[in-house]
Design an enzyme around this catalytic site. Structure first.
Site, PDB file in Angstrom:
ATOM      1  N   TYR A 122       0.859  -1.182   0.000  1.00  0.00           N
ATOM      2  CA  TYR A 122       0.000   0.000   0.000  1.00  0.00           C
ATOM      3  C   TYR A 122       0.895   1.232   0.000  1.00  0.00           C
ATOM      4  O   TYR A 122       1.831   1.321   0.793  1.00  0.00           O
ATOM      5  CB  TYR A 122      -0.904   0.005   1.240  1.00  0.00           C
TER       6      TYR A 122
ATOM      7  N   ASP B 261       9.330   2.604  -0.876  1.00  0.00           N
ATOM      8  CA  ASP B 261       8.344   3.291  -0.032  1.00  0.00           C
ATOM      9  C   ASP B 261       8.645   2.916   1.418  1.00  0.00           C
ATOM     10  O   ASP B 261       8.244   1.853   1.885  1.00  0.00           O
ATOM     11  CB  ASP B 261       6.921   2.882  -0.422  1.00  0.00           C
TER      12      ASP B 261
ATOM     13  N   LYS C 148       5.145   9.488   8.436  1.00  0.00           N
ATOM     14  CA  LYS C 148       4.909   8.982   9.792  1.00  0.00           C
ATOM     15  C   LYS C 148       5.905   9.503  10.833  1.00  0.00           C
ATOM     16  O   LYS C 148       5.761  10.605  11.348  1.00  0.00           O
ATOM     17  CB  LYS C 148       4.862   7.447   9.763  1.00  0.00           C
TER      18      LYS C 148
HETATM   19  P1  KE4 Z   1      -0.693   8.371   4.409  1.00  0.00           P
HETATM   20  O1  KE4 Z   1      -1.210   9.052   3.173  1.00  0.00           O
HETATM   21  O2  KE4 Z   1      -1.766   7.554   5.102  1.00  0.00           O
HETATM   22  O3  KE4 Z   1       0.048   9.329   5.362  1.00  0.00           O
HETATM   23  O4  KE4 Z   1       0.461   7.345   3.951  1.00  0.00           O
HETATM   24  C1  KE4 Z   1       0.155   6.411   2.964  1.00  0.00           C
HETATM   25  C2  KE4 Z   1       1.120   5.244   3.085  1.00  0.00           C
HETATM   26  C3  KE4 Z   1       2.151   5.142   2.167  1.00  0.00           C
HETATM   27  N1  KE4 Z   1       3.043   4.132   2.229  1.00  0.00           N
HETATM   28  C4  KE4 Z   1       2.960   3.188   3.203  1.00  0.00           C
HETATM   29  C5  KE4 Z   1       3.970   2.092   3.231  1.00  0.00           C
HETATM   30  C6  KE4 Z   1       1.931   3.247   4.180  1.00  0.00           C
HETATM   31  O5  KE4 Z   1       1.848   2.299   5.133  1.00  0.00           O
HETATM   32  C7  KE4 Z   1       0.997   4.303   4.123  1.00  0.00           C
HETATM   33  C8  KE4 Z   1      -0.131   4.437   5.116  1.00  0.00           C
HETATM   34  N2  KE4 Z   1      -0.237   3.405   6.104  1.00  0.00           N
HETATM   35  C9  KE4 Z   1      -1.586   3.162   6.570  1.00  0.00           C
HETATM   36  C10 KE4 Z   1      -1.566   1.983   7.541  1.00  0.00           C
HETATM   37  N3  KE4 Z   1      -0.903   0.859   7.048  1.00  0.00           N
HETATM   38  C11 KE4 Z   1      -2.171   4.370   7.202  1.00  0.00           C
HETATM   39  C12 KE4 Z   1      -3.376   4.123   8.077  1.00  0.00           C
HETATM   40  C13 KE4 Z   1      -4.638   4.619   7.428  1.00  0.00           C
HETATM   41  O6  KE4 Z   1      -4.805   4.446   6.191  1.00  0.00           O
HETATM   42  O7  KE4 Z   1      -5.475   5.162   8.179  1.00  0.00           O
END
Ligand code: KE4
Length: 426
Positions: free
Chosen positions: A143, A238, A266
């Site tokens: 993701y 990523d 994060k």
């Molecule tokens: P954000 O747009 O949610 O800040 O980041 C996207 C993203 C990009 N790359 C990786 C590897 C990620 O894990 C994420 C976002 N992680 C999720 C949980 N696995 C965020 C939680 C959510 O969607 O509320």
């Protein structure tokens, strides 16, 4: 669930889709309506009804120091008196850029954005602009946020909700995204043999956290580096989760692999909205206003996020923080595995450092297909009984759990004891 969370959720669903501002928080995968959290401190959360939990979500990764770390709080308090946003460059942003360049081996130049989604979206656009090519390769179950090109067989909330892709992504765009099984280099090589010089980039979570945690085959990652270099494509790591989590320099430092671009987020915001992408100077210089590839953001490099992020990185760079995180992670995740096995359950625990996942299965979990073969119903029962015992886990088998510096040995042992009781009862 307490009355206040229940009432708040009933109110929230009237004004927010699903009552949440991010789908995975809704708890649909585990059939539990979300708790509304009122405060957090160290490794603890308190819900709106005053119930206390040991937190292993850690805001999905950012809170590696625990909640409300005094040095992070004081850096924010100090900054607040100077205003919250200017829409103009600040010294803090330069300090953050220099800190990232100093810590992440492959990054020579970096741009701050406001989320991991923006970081990955921008890195993809940059890879397409730099190579003049349209196709990208991603991996099933990984993701990278919710940008159109990346919502193809994605992990995290997309996997949790079983959404095949997402309506609203034009077929014309989705067809440029090739999604392949993780840890399988042969199919990547086949894709390059077929599309070779049409592939702008390969984007990968070097340590996937969005199908649950998957341990990468390092030869697979090294193969991605080789095949992209041989075909004039870019390799994008990523590291929004793994960055500053598994080592100061992330997975690329751990495995000694140098991607062309890296996505971050994060932890570098200390809990405030943040993202970043960076990499080789000759590539990053193509970004406006120095170059001709556009990306922008009103609150990019926001001084509060920079202050909290810099305070966090300063602590992570000190002493033996990562050895302690490794010890805590090993104690927790091996303890959870032993608890399941002593309850006679088939279990696979994948963990690296202070991130990990538990899968109820007898078979190795090495990619999305094998992760989906795990017993989701068993996970649901595990999740619910642990929550009843005051242990707050990620509400999906396709997410990572995190340990912070604030989780001490007593807390970890208590969590393992709760798991022993919980797993015996299911
Ligand atoms: P954000 O747009 O949610 O800040 O980041 C996207 C993203 C990009 N790359 C990786 C590897 C990620 O894990 C994420 C976002 N992680 C999720 C949980 N696995 C965020 C939680 C959510 O969607 O509320």
């Amino acid at each position: 669930m307490g009355e206040k969370s229940k009432t708040l959720f009933q109110r929230a669903v009237r004004s927010i889709p699903g009552g949440v501002n991010s789908p995975v928080r809704a708890g649909k995968a585990v059939g539990v309506d979300p708790l509304f959290i009122s405060r957090a401190e160290g490794c603890f959360l308190w819900d709106a009804d005053g119930n206390k939990y040991i937190d292993y979500v850690c805001s999905w990764g950012p809170m590696i120091l625990g909640h409300g770390h005094p040095e992070v709080v004081s850096s924010l308090k100090e900054r607040l008196s100077d205003g919250t946003s200017y829409g103009a460059p600040t010294e803090l942003e330069v300090e953050m850029a220099e800190a990232i360049i100093d810590m992440v081996p492959s990054v020579e130049m970096v741009r701050m954005v406001n989320s991991g989604t923006e970081a990955a979206m921008s890195a993809i656009r940059l890879s397409r602009g730099f190579t003049g090519r349209d196709k990208i390769i991603k991996f099933e179950g990984c993701y990278h946020g919710h940008a159109d090109s990346l919502l193809v067989s994605a992990g995290s909330g997309v996997a949790t909700l079983g959404i095949p892709g997402s309506p609203g992504v034009p077929e014309d765009l989705a067809r440029h995204t090739i999604s392949l099984p993780f840890n399988n280099l042969d199919v990547v090589i086949e894709a390059f043999e077929k599309y070779g010089h049409g592939i702008a980039s390969v984007i990968v979570e070097p340590i996937p956290g969005n199908m649950g945690v998957i341990i990468p085959n390092v030869e697979f990652l090294k193969g991605l580096r080789e095949v992209t270099r041989d075909n004039g494509s870019l390799l994008i790591f990523d590291e929004v989760i793994s960055g500053f989590r598994v080592s100061p320099g992330g997975a690329q430092e751990l495995y000694g692999i140098s991607p062309d671009l890296t996505c971050l987020g994060k932890i570098i915001g200390g809990g405030l909205p943040v993202g970043a992408y960076g990499g080789r100077r000759e590539i990053m210089e193509r970004m406006a206003p120095q170059g001709d590839i556009y990306q922008a953001g009103t609150l990019s490099g926001n001084p509060l996020a920079m202050a909290a992020g810099l305070a966090t990185l300063a602590i992570l760079k000190k002493g033996d923080v990562y050895r302690k995180l490794e010890e805590k992670g090993r104690a927790l995740f091996s303890g959870l595995g032993n608890a399941a096995r002593s309850a006679g359950l088939n279990v696979v625990v994948n963990h690296i450092g202070s991130m990990g996942s538990i899968f109820f299965t007898a078979n190795p979990v090495e990619d999305f297909a094998s992760a989906k073969e795990s017993d989701v119903e068993m996970f649901k029962r595990y999740y619910r009984t642990m929550l009843e015992k005051g242990i707050y886990l990620a509400p999906s088998p396709f997410e990572a759990s995190f340990v912070s510096i604030a989780h001490n040995e007593e807390i970890i042992q208590k969590s393992i004891y709760c798991a022993e009781e919980s797993l015996r009862s299911i």
